[in-house]
Design a protein around this motif. Structure first.
Motif, mmCIF file in Angstrom:
data_model
loop_
_atom_site.group_PDB
_atom_site.id
_atom_site.type_symbol
_atom_site.label_atom_id
_atom_site.label_comp_id
_atom_site.label_asym_id
_atom_site.label_seq_id
_atom_site.Cartn_x
_atom_site.Cartn_y
_atom_site.Cartn_z
ATOM 1 N N VAL A 145 0.442 -0.992 -0.291
ATOM 2 C CA VAL A 145 0.101 0.168 0.211
ATOM 3 C C VAL A 145 0.780 1.877 -0.059
ATOM 4 O O VAL A 145 0.701 2.320 0.334
ATOM 5 N N ASP A 146 2.258 1.332 -0.746
ATOM 6 C CA ASP A 146 3.226 2.088 -0.502
ATOM 7 C C ASP A 146 3.031 3.565 -1.308
ATOM 8 O O ASP A 146 3.135 3.915 -1.261
ATOM 9 N N TYR A 147 2.001 3.123 -1.933
ATOM 10 C CA TYR A 147 1.776 4.316 -3.342
ATOM 11 C C TYR A 147 0.035 4.915 -3.507
ATOM 12 O O TYR A 147 -0.465 5.703 -3.546
ATOM 13 N N ILE A 148 -0.562 4.488 -1.351
ATOM 14 C CA ILE A 148 -1.827 4.899 -1.065
ATOM 15 C C ILE A 148 -1.372 6.124 -0.514
ATOM 16 O O ILE A 148 -0.771 5.279 0.612
ATOM 17 N N PRO A 149 -2.094 7.486 -0.689
ATOM 18 C CA PRO A 149 -0.701 8.756 0.305
ATOM 19 C C PRO A 149 -2.001 8.483 2.126
ATOM 20 O O PRO A 149 -0.864 9.119 2.740
ATOM 21 N N LEU A 150 -2.675 7.845 2.607
ATOM 22 C CA LEU A 150 -3.335 7.826 3.668
ATOM 23 C C LEU A 150 -2.293 7.072 4.551
ATOM 24 O O LEU A 150 -2.376 6.768 5.522
ATOM 25 N N LEU A 151 -2.156 5.870 3.509
ATOM 26 C CA LEU A 151 -1.041 4.657 3.481
ATOM 27 C C LEU A 151 -0.165 4.311 4.074
ATOM 28 O O LEU A 151 0.804 3.544 4.962
ATOM 29 N N LYS A 152 0.750 5.021 2.747
ATOM 30 C CA LYS A 152 2.003 5.085 2.672
ATOM 31 C C LYS A 152 2.568 5.064 4.157
ATOM 32 O O LYS A 152 3.928 4.846 4.241
ATOM 33 N N ASN A 153 2.737 5.738 4.759
ATOM 34 C CA ASN A 153 3.425 6.494 5.973
ATOM 35 C C ASN A 153 3.347 5.468 7.310
ATOM 36 O O ASN A 153 4.011 5.435 8.696
ATOM 37 N N LEU A 154 1.685 4.892 7.059
ATOM 38 C CA LEU A 154 1.400 4.046 8.376
ATOM 39 C C LEU A 154 2.978 2.266 8.121
ATOM 40 O O LEU A 154 2.884 2.001 7.305
ATOM 41 N N LYS A 155 2.962 2.125 9.584
ATOM 42 C CA LYS A 155 3.363 1.080 9.659
ATOM 43 C C LYS A 155 2.377 -0.327 9.975
ATOM 44 O O LYS A 155 2.096 -0.452 10.784
ATOM 45 N N LEU A 156 2.344 -0.728 8.603
ATOM 46 C CA LEU A 156 1.529 -1.898 9.021
ATOM 47 C C LEU A 156 1.633 -3.752 8.879
ATOM 48 O O LEU A 156 2.166 -3.882 8.390
#
Length: 126
Positions: free
Chosen positions: A21-32
């Protein structure tokens, strides 16, 4: 599971690409976690299945047409998503022919299975 198996045997990061999900702006900075990434993938996959089923019902496809249609859509999705590998350092290089072949094989398998599920009608053989 196919792509996870391929990645575990070959170290080609096709399962990582599937969950990426690295290319999804809202999710890319989260450590999932892998479980959360897999859950997100399943939500998208189930949503796609509902959309395809709705379209198939409206068009009144016969069984064989359903299977072929769903496989084609799955392969198109695979083609459209493979370039997202450019947007992450965790995924395989865009130039990896093996990654592309395994990726497309995984999407073909998904399309084949989903096509069989969506072509099932009560009282008929699948």
């Amino acid at each position: 599971m196919f792509l996870k198996l391929v990645q575990s045997i070959t170290s080609i990061k096709v399962y990582t690409l599937l969950l990426n999900v690295d290319y999804i702006p809202l999710l890319k900075n989260l450590k999932l976690s892998e479980a959360v990434e897999f859950g997100l993938h399943m939500v998208i996959s189930i949503g796609l299945a509902f959309v395809l089923n709705f379209y198939i019902i409206r068009k009144d496809f016969h069984k064989k047409a359903i299977r072929h249609f769903v496989i084609r859509v799955s392969l198109i999705v695979g083609l459209l998503l493979f370039p997202t590998t450019l947007l992450s350092e965790r995924t395989p290089p865009i130039t990896s022919a093996y990654a592309f072949l395994f990726w497309m094989a995984g999407h073909w398998i998904y399309g084949w299975v989903l096509g069989r599920v969506l072509s099932f009608k009560e009282g008929e053989r699948v």
